[in-house]
Design an enzyme around this catalytic site. Structure first.
Site, PDB file in Angstrom:
ATOM      1  N   GLU A 273       0.815  -1.219   0.000  1.00  0.00           N
ATOM      2  CA  GLU A 273       0.000   0.000   0.000  1.00  0.00           C
ATOM      3  C   GLU A 273       0.849   1.270   0.000  1.00  0.00           C
ATOM      4  O   GLU A 273       0.744   2.117   0.875  1.00  0.00           O
ATOM      5  CB  GLU A 273      -0.970   0.006   1.189  1.00  0.00           C
TER       6      GLU A 273
ATOM      7  N   GLU B 269      -5.047  -8.800   0.104  1.00  0.00           N
ATOM      8  CA  GLU B 269      -5.836  -8.539   1.315  1.00  0.00           C
ATOM      9  C   GLU B 269      -7.287  -8.327   0.939  1.00  0.00           C
ATOM     10  O   GLU B 269      -7.588  -7.719  -0.084  1.00  0.00           O
ATOM     11  CB  GLU B 269      -5.381  -7.248   2.038  1.00  0.00           C
TER      12      GLU B 269
HETATM   13  C1  NOJ Z   1      -4.387  -2.562   4.690  1.00  0.00           C
HETATM   14  C2  NOJ Z   1      -3.088  -2.682   5.396  1.00  0.00           C
HETATM   15  O1  NOJ Z   1      -2.126  -3.255   4.567  1.00  0.00           O
HETATM   16  C3  NOJ Z   1      -3.202  -3.443   6.697  1.00  0.00           C
HETATM   17  O2  NOJ Z   1      -2.016  -3.297   7.375  1.00  0.00           O
HETATM   18  C4  NOJ Z   1      -4.410  -2.941   7.436  1.00  0.00           C
HETATM   19  O3  NOJ Z   1      -4.491  -3.392   8.747  1.00  0.00           O
HETATM   20  C5  NOJ Z   1      -5.633  -3.284   6.640  1.00  0.00           C
HETATM   21  N1  NOJ Z   1      -5.571  -2.543   5.408  1.00  0.00           N
HETATM   22  C6  NOJ Z   1      -6.966  -2.997   7.291  1.00  0.00           C
HETATM   23  O4  NOJ Z   1      -7.126  -1.630   7.417  1.00  0.00           O
END
Ligand code: NOJ
Length: 479
Positions: A170, A379
């Site tokens: 991200e 994710e």
């Molecule tokens: C994306 C992130 O990579 C992760 O670290 C985070 O906890 C999740 N989103 C949920 O917000």
């Protein structure tokens, strides 16, 4: 598009779950680990929910064997985790800490002993504090060399056993939260600096991909992009234009670089007019163009709906809901480009995130059409309050519903022709949700702790644990 019959998930589909070092490991100062920016940021009053931090997190560092055996029980095909840079290089560069490398050796070997494919994220936001002190971290081009050296150490050490790698997690969030909204370290609000940092991160990303080709020729690597596909609120051409602006500035600005090594024309022009474009050196664009990923990694949670936002007096950075109090977040936008608005067709979570499974199919199709790259879903999941009931029961039917509808949507996208390599649910165990503490839970496995106390950190399987186990057993045929 409707299909008479749906295409089955590929036989080698990677059903998995994901985590990140700072959110699960704990052991923040053990075995020679140096501090990362997060170790310091969480100690500044008011930065996180109830002052929560990852000092202990869910103690995965000491309990990884128990966690991996639960992964094996669930039947995971892959586990995505990140490496804490400051465990390997306590000062970011210089001396290597062998003990740090050994921890990940043990984790990888444990996973492999159960036939679980390890998937490594090189960078999940925890830059060594020492590099901030030496040269302001991502603001200096020096980081390209240091990040590359760190990555090369990992490629050489684990490349024989690990096939799947994620370069930057991200990037769009660590640069915007770090340098635009000041919600993450280093807590800066300066768009010019954000775009400079982002360009340097692009160069670092391309550099490690080139090293990867040399050192792990049979592996696969890509970034994990936080992809929020945008929608226009309606068919008013003004809002369609706002939607195009949001896609260009907030999505293609990253994905075009990853896939093609070029910035989108209109977003670039807008930034130029605002004096926000980053400094480009000779050779930068050639480097970016020369490092194509094997897949587009996607972290998908939601879509966002937008409308027109005037340049003069338009909506700017909004307020984030970090408490779980529905409706406490506000509109946000970029004046002259777009602003967010609520979508009347979808429900939202308690943290005001739109719940939109179809959005995943739409996003997957957009990527496949534009870039002709396979996609790895790195994710996807639902952050909610969970209730531990008498007899160690957690009935998280809402999570099952969320995951099920998103997995169905992936199958729809596969049926539409998208090449999807795998799916990592976020997350395996509950973990620290950065700004949102421990109450925003994502895991299949409940961890008995909260913001006030680490309690006994007991692992308890939620209802969704067995549900996902069955999904994996049937290769997605039975949801
Ligand atoms: C994306 C992130 O990579 C992760 O670290 C985070 O906890 C999740 N989103 C949920 O917000």
């Amino acid at each position: 598009m409707e299909h008479k019959t749906k295409t089955a998930f590929p036989q080698d589909f990677l059903w998995g779950a994901a985590s990140a070092a700072y959110q699960v490991e704990g052991a923040w100062n053990e075995d020679g680990k140096g501090p990362s920016v997060w170790d310091n940021f969480v100690r500044i009053p008011g930065t996180t929910y109830k002052g929560s931090n990852g000092d202990i997190a869910v103690d995965h560092y000491h309990r990884y064997k128990e966690d991996v055996s639960l992964m094996a029980e669930q039947g995971l095909k892959t586990y995505r985790f990140s490496i804490a840079w400051s465990r390997i290089f306590p000062t970011g560069n210089g001396e290597i800490n062998e003990k740090g490398l050994e921890f990940y050796d043990k984790l990888i070997d444990e996973l492999l002993s159960y036939n679980i494919e390890p998937m490594i994220t090189l960078y999940h936001w925890d830059i060594p504090q020492a590099l901030m002190d030496q040269y302001n971290g991502w603001e200096s081009r020096q980081i390209i060399e240091d990040f590359n050296n760190y990555a090369r150490v990992l490629f050489e050490r684990y490349g024989d056993r690990v096939k799947y790698w994620i370069s930057l997690n991200e990037q769009n969030y660590f640069v915007s939260y770090g340098y635009e909204t000041a919600l993450h370290p280093p807590g800066v609000k300066d768009r010019k600096r954000m775009y400079e940092v982002n360009h340097i991160a692009n160069l670092a990303n391309a550099t490690v991909i080139k090293s990867f080709r040399e050192l792990v020729p049979n592996g696969k690597i890509g970034p994990s992009f936080a992809y929020k596909p945008y929608y226009p609120i309606d068919s008013n051409p003004e809002n369609i234009l706002a939607f195009e602006n949001s896609e260009d500035l907030n999505n293609y600005f990253w994905m075009d670089i990853y896939a093609w090594g070029q910035y989108p024309i209109t977003a670039w022009k807008y930034l130029k007019e605002q004096n926000l474009t980053p400094t480009i050196h000779d050779g930068d664009l050639e480097l970016l163009r020369s490092a194509k990923p094997d897949f587009m990694g996607v972290n998908y949670y939601r879509t966002t709906t937008v409308e027109k936002n005037p340049l003069a007096g338009g909506v700017d950075i909004g307020v984030k809901n970090t408490t779980g109090k529905k409706g406490s977040g506000s509109q946000s936008g970029v004046p002259g480009m777009f602003k967010t608005t609520s979508n009347p067709h979808v429900e939202t979570t308690n943290w005001d995130w739109d719940i939109d499974p179809q959005g995943l199919r739409i996003g997957l199709r957009r990527i496949a059409t534009r870039y002709q790259l396979p996609v790895l879903i790195t994710e996807n999941g639902l952050g909610e309050f969970d209730k531990l009931e008498e007899g160690d029961i957690i009935n998280d039917d809402y999570r099952i519903e969320y995951l099920k509808s998103h997995i169905q949507s992936i199958q729809d996208a596969i049926s539409d022709g998208v090449d999807v390599l795998g799916y990592c649910a976020w997350s395996f165990t509950d973990l620290l949700s950065w700004l949102n503490g421990y109450q925003k839970r994502y895991g299949f496995v409940y961890v008995d702790r909260d913001e006030d106390s680490a309690k006994d950190l007991r692992r308890i399987k939620k209802k969704s644990f067995d549900w996902y186990k069955h999904v994996i057993e049937t290769n997605g045929e039975s949801l």
